[in-house]
Structures are given as structure tokens and as C-alpha cells.
Design a protein around this motif. Sequence first.
Motif, mmCIF file in Angstrom:
data_model
loop_
_atom_site.group_PDB
_atom_site.id
_atom_site.type_symbol
_atom_site.label_atom_id
_atom_site.label_comp_id
_atom_site.label_asym_id
_atom_site.label_seq_id
_atom_site.Cartn_x
_atom_site.Cartn_y
_atom_site.Cartn_z
ATOM 1 N N TRP A 152 0.822 -1.199 0.000
ATOM 2 C CA TRP A 152 0.000 0.000 0.000
ATOM 3 C C TRP A 152 0.867 1.265 0.000
ATOM 4 O O TRP A 152 2.086 1.202 0.151
ATOM 5 C CB TRP A 152 -0.903 0.012 1.231
ATOM 6 C CG TRP A 152 -1.362 -1.343 1.685
ATOM 7 C CD1 TRP A 152 -2.366 -2.097 1.134
ATOM 8 C CD2 TRP A 152 -0.839 -2.110 2.777
ATOM 9 N NE1 TRP A 152 -2.496 -3.278 1.816
ATOM 10 C CE2 TRP A 152 -1.575 -3.325 2.832
ATOM 11 C CE3 TRP A 152 0.174 -1.902 3.708
ATOM 12 C CZ2 TRP A 152 -1.327 -4.308 3.776
ATOM 13 C CZ3 TRP A 152 0.438 -2.893 4.645
ATOM 14 C CH2 TRP A 152 -0.306 -4.078 4.684
ATOM 15 N N THR A 155 1.097 1.764 5.672
ATOM 16 C CA THR A 155 0.479 0.734 6.501
ATOM 17 C C THR A 155 -0.827 1.283 7.084
ATOM 18 O O THR A 155 -0.950 2.486 7.340
ATOM 19 C CB THR A 155 1.425 0.318 7.639
ATOM 20 O OG1 THR A 155 1.879 1.487 8.334
ATOM 21 C CG2 THR A 155 2.618 -0.453 7.095
ATOM 22 N N SER A 302 -6.492 -7.220 3.883
ATOM 23 C CA SER A 302 -6.148 -6.713 2.559
ATOM 24 C C SER A 302 -5.910 -7.874 1.604
ATOM 25 O O SER A 302 -5.361 -8.913 1.990
ATOM 26 C CB SER A 302 -4.885 -5.838 2.635
ATOM 27 O OG SER A 302 -4.528 -5.325 1.359
ATOM 28 N N TYR A 313 -5.189 -3.659 -5.383
ATOM 29 C CA TYR A 313 -5.432 -4.207 -4.054
ATOM 30 C C TYR A 313 -6.606 -3.501 -3.387
ATOM 31 O O TYR A 313 -6.988 -2.378 -3.759
ATOM 32 C CB TYR A 313 -4.180 -4.089 -3.172
ATOM 33 C CG TYR A 313 -3.680 -2.674 -2.994
ATOM 34 C CD1 TYR A 313 -4.214 -1.822 -2.027
ATOM 35 C CD2 TYR A 313 -2.640 -2.185 -3.793
ATOM 36 C CE1 TYR A 313 -3.741 -0.541 -1.861
ATOM 37 C CE2 TYR A 313 -2.161 -0.897 -3.638
ATOM 38 C CZ TYR A 313 -2.715 -0.070 -2.671
ATOM 39 O OH TYR A 313 -2.248 1.215 -2.516
ATOM 40 N N VAL A 315 -8.198 -2.847 0.734
ATOM 41 C CA VAL A 315 -7.870 -2.937 2.155
ATOM 42 C C VAL A 315 -9.033 -2.363 2.970
ATOM 43 O O VAL A 315 -9.616 -1.340 2.599
ATOM 44 C CB VAL A 315 -6.548 -2.195 2.470
ATOM 45 C CG1 VAL A 315 -6.619 -0.732 2.068
ATOM 46 C CG2 VAL A 315 -6.183 -2.342 3.935
ATOM 47 N N GLY A 366 -6.463 0.567 -4.256
ATOM 48 C CA GLY A 366 -5.270 1.153 -4.835
ATOM 49 C C GLY A 366 -4.632 0.245 -5.856
ATOM 50 O O GLY A 366 -5.090 -0.879 -6.105
ATOM 51 N N ARG A 368 -0.509 -0.723 -7.344
ATOM 52 C CA ARG A 368 0.933 -0.578 -7.304
ATOM 53 C C ARG A 368 1.489 -0.923 -8.687
ATOM 54 O O ARG A 368 1.135 -1.954 -9.268
ATOM 55 C CB ARG A 368 1.536 -1.519 -6.259
ATOM 56 C CG ARG A 368 3.069 -1.602 -6.282
ATOM 57 C CD ARG A 368 3.567 -2.667 -5.341
ATOM 58 N NE ARG A 368 5.015 -2.852 -5.463
ATOM 59 C CZ ARG A 368 5.874 -2.772 -4.458
ATOM 60 N NH1 ARG A 368 5.437 -2.518 -3.242
ATOM 61 N NH2 ARG A 368 7.166 -2.952 -4.662
ATOM 62 N N LYS A 378 2.578 4.103 -6.572
ATOM 63 C CA LYS A 378 1.314 3.649 -6.000
ATOM 64 C C LYS A 378 0.293 4.784 -6.001
ATOM 65 O O LYS A 378 0.640 5.931 -5.711
ATOM 66 C CB LYS A 378 1.513 3.170 -4.551
ATOM 67 C CG LYS A 378 2.557 2.073 -4.399
ATOM 68 C CD LYS A 378 2.839 1.811 -2.929
ATOM 69 C CE LYS A 378 3.981 0.838 -2.735
ATOM 70 N NZ LYS A 378 4.320 0.669 -1.306
ATOM 71 N N GLN A 380 -3.677 5.447 -4.340
ATOM 72 C CA GLN A 380 -4.608 4.853 -3.371
ATOM 73 C C GLN A 380 -5.712 5.847 -3.035
ATOM 74 O O GLN A 380 -5.458 7.046 -2.826
ATOM 75 C CB GLN A 380 -3.853 4.452 -2.103
ATOM 76 C CG GLN A 380 -4.698 3.737 -1.059
ATOM 77 C CD GLN A 380 -3.847 3.113 0.028
ATOM 78 O OE1 GLN A 380 -2.781 2.540 -0.244
ATOM 79 N NE2 GLN A 380 -4.294 3.216 1.271
ATOM 80 N N ASP A 382 -8.807 6.274 -0.229
ATOM 81 C CA ASP A 382 -9.359 5.803 1.039
ATOM 82 C C ASP A 382 -10.619 6.591 1.375
ATOM 83 O O ASP A 382 -10.673 7.822 1.215
ATOM 84 C CB ASP A 382 -8.350 5.991 2.176
ATOM 85 C CG ASP A 382 -7.138 5.101 2.031
ATOM 86 O OD1 ASP A 382 -7.314 3.887 1.898
ATOM 87 O OD2 ASP A 382 -6.012 5.637 2.024
#
Length: 418
Positions: A152, A155, A302, A313, A315, A366, A368, A378, A380, A382
Motif C-alpha cells: 500500500w 500501513t 487486505s 489491491y 484494504v 489502490g 501498485r 502507488k 490509493q 481511502d
Amino acid sequence: MTVDISPTRAAMAASLLMLSCSAALAGDAADDDMPRWTLGGFGTLGVAHSNEDQADFTSNALVRGDAGASRRWSVGVDSRVGSQASVEIDRQWSAVLQVVSERTLDNGYRPAVEWAYVQYKVTPDLSLRLGRIALPLFLAGDYRKAGYTVPWVRTPVELYGAIPLASSDGVDASYRWQSGEINHVTQAFLGHADLTLSPVAHVRARRLAGLSNTTTAGALTLRASMLTSMLTVDLAQPLFDGLRAYGDEGEALVRRYELADKRAYVASLGFSYDPGTWFAMGEIGRLNSRSYLGDKSAGYLSVGYRHRNLTPYLVYSASHPNMQTQVDGLDLSQQTAARSAAGAQLNAGLNQLLAAVARQYTVGVGVRWDLHPNYALKLQYDRVTPQQGSTGTFINVQPGFRSGQPIAVLSAALDFVF
């Protein structure tokens, strides 16, 4: 112990050879050219945006993230650079020094010593270390600041942000053993930590002790850890001094919530399953500080899929308090008008502290892109939702902040190792 997240296990092993002290120094190589030096480093160039204009998004309580209320786009949330030098003196003695520069609470980027220790291998399976050592908490505890080693942008903040301490000064012992084809590494450590948050705020962890065990069976890695310490965080001291002025009732609140030499503990359990083309990993932990920092549980799950050099990915992470985060505080019914007004402010201040015990969940997505060997880009998104009056993991909270509203955080990061 490492978690394989790069497109191939060979590439990940090469990266962690430079970044993880345990991987770098636990090998069997010992040629005639000792001592042997290794120099490497890592870094993240990141930018983050939050649509919340009444609070700032941050990765943990020791980093002054300022995406949101302070500025629309922030490079301070995730950007950092680190360098590491190691030397193998002979078959038994070695040493490591790691220095990291990242955004601090006083808005600086002063380099700080993250690791600095000497290691002695008693046997090929038993090693001792003395100095500043990474705390073996969580799956990514050994390399949490090297963004290239995790899938990610950062973390998960609900779990990793709850324990911003990444290292301690002391000693540890690691023993490698096997049960059939299953490999284990058991680590015990003792130490202390002392951090200066500001000219008037410090964190002191005395009699810090813990135990960690990492088990690897093929593509499956399990890690269980426990840590305990006598913890002092001298924030909000005027609040507790004011409560003491209200006699036994105020003293009772101080004993309950002030964080002064309190026995705190952290326990965590995590797994990673990575057969190569996809991965799944998750962790759960509990922190109890017996203070205004709270008793809370946090965790995440995740999954990701690798297609050539792309890894999309998902999470999900959450934090939940195991205590009341809204209290009545002082009974002011028998106080004078002046003391009642002052007491009401103290009650509000106490509840403001408790509101920071995160009751929050985040859904993130996200991708990578391993665009070049040792470089990963990357992106992402959220969706972060503090709940039921909690300010969650946000800082610099303004009076207009509304809990219960989803907050969008968009992040981009270029991670690299060298």
C-alpha cells in the motif's frame, strides 16, 4: 521476517536484503575478505489530499500530517528518506546503523537514528543484539518505514498509527528453530524509549519488554507479538492539574485518565498468505494504556492480485474503543458559578481527549506499479469514516469537524530502494 509483495519473490528478497537487518545479517556468508560493508537506502516521495477542511489526515501521531484543514495537498504525510550501513566483522559480530528523515511534529525533517546496534551470533540459530532495535510488533514492524516493502501507500493507520513507536533502546535475543518443515523465529526483548514530541511534551516507555514469534510454512506467514511497558505521556498536563483542584472527585478522574507511569500493553496477531500471483494479509491488535489514550482494538484485512508489473489491491481497516469515550466528568451541581464554569471547561477538555480514541473504519482501493527494478509507483483512494463523536485518527481538529461523515483521502507515492 519478511512479507513478499513484489512481482517476484527474487526481487523482494533482493530489496529486503538491503532493508531488513535480520535478513541482511542472518545469512551464512563469511568469506576471507571480512569485514564486509553494505550501504543502502530507501525513500518515499508522496503526496496526499483530503477533502476534510476541519481536520488534518496523518499516518501516525508522531508525524504532522497536514492534508485537509492545513493545506489541500500535503507532501508531509508519507514522504521520507532513509539510509542504512551494515558491517559484518566476522562470522559472529556485525553492526547496523539506520538513519531516517521524515516530517516531525515541529514541521522539521531532522534525521533521526532509527536503528543502531551490534549483533553477536552465539550459534547459527541464536543471535543477540544490543542498541537501538526495531520493535517486532506487527507483520511490517521490522520495515514499516520502507514503503517499497509493503503493497500500500502506507500501513493501515488504524493499527500501525496506534503504536507510533518503531524502535527501542535495549537488548534482544532471536532464536531460529524448526518443527518439521515449518520455520520459526522467536524473539524476546527488553528496553526503553524516550521521545520528545514538543518542548513541553515527551513520551517515556520504561521497563519495555516483549515476546514475538514468526512462523513460516510455505506461502503462509504468521506473527504473534506482545509488548508491555510503564508508559508516560505528559500531554494535557494543565487539564489534569485543573482536575486535581476539585478534590477527591477530580483526583479520581486523574488516576483514571492521566498517563503517568501506567502499565500499558499491546498484543497483536497477523497472517500473510502469498503464493505469488495474489496475496491476502491481515492483522488484529489490542492496545490498553489504562489512560486517556484508551483501551482499543484495531485491525485490517487486505487482498491483492499481481498481473505483470501491476498489483491492484483492496484494504479494509477499523479501530474500536473498548471503553467509554464520553464521560460526565466532574459533578458541578454544588460548585460556585466561577468553579462551575471552569469545571465545565475541564469536562469538555477531557471528553475532547477521549474523542481522539479512534472509533473509525476505512475502505481503501489502490494499485501498485513496479515501473522499474527497485521503484514502485502507488495510487490509493481511502474512504475514512470516524464514528459516534470520535475524531478518529485525524489531528488539528477544528470546532466545525463532524464525526460520522465519510472523508475522502487520495494519495500517490513513489517508493524506491537503492
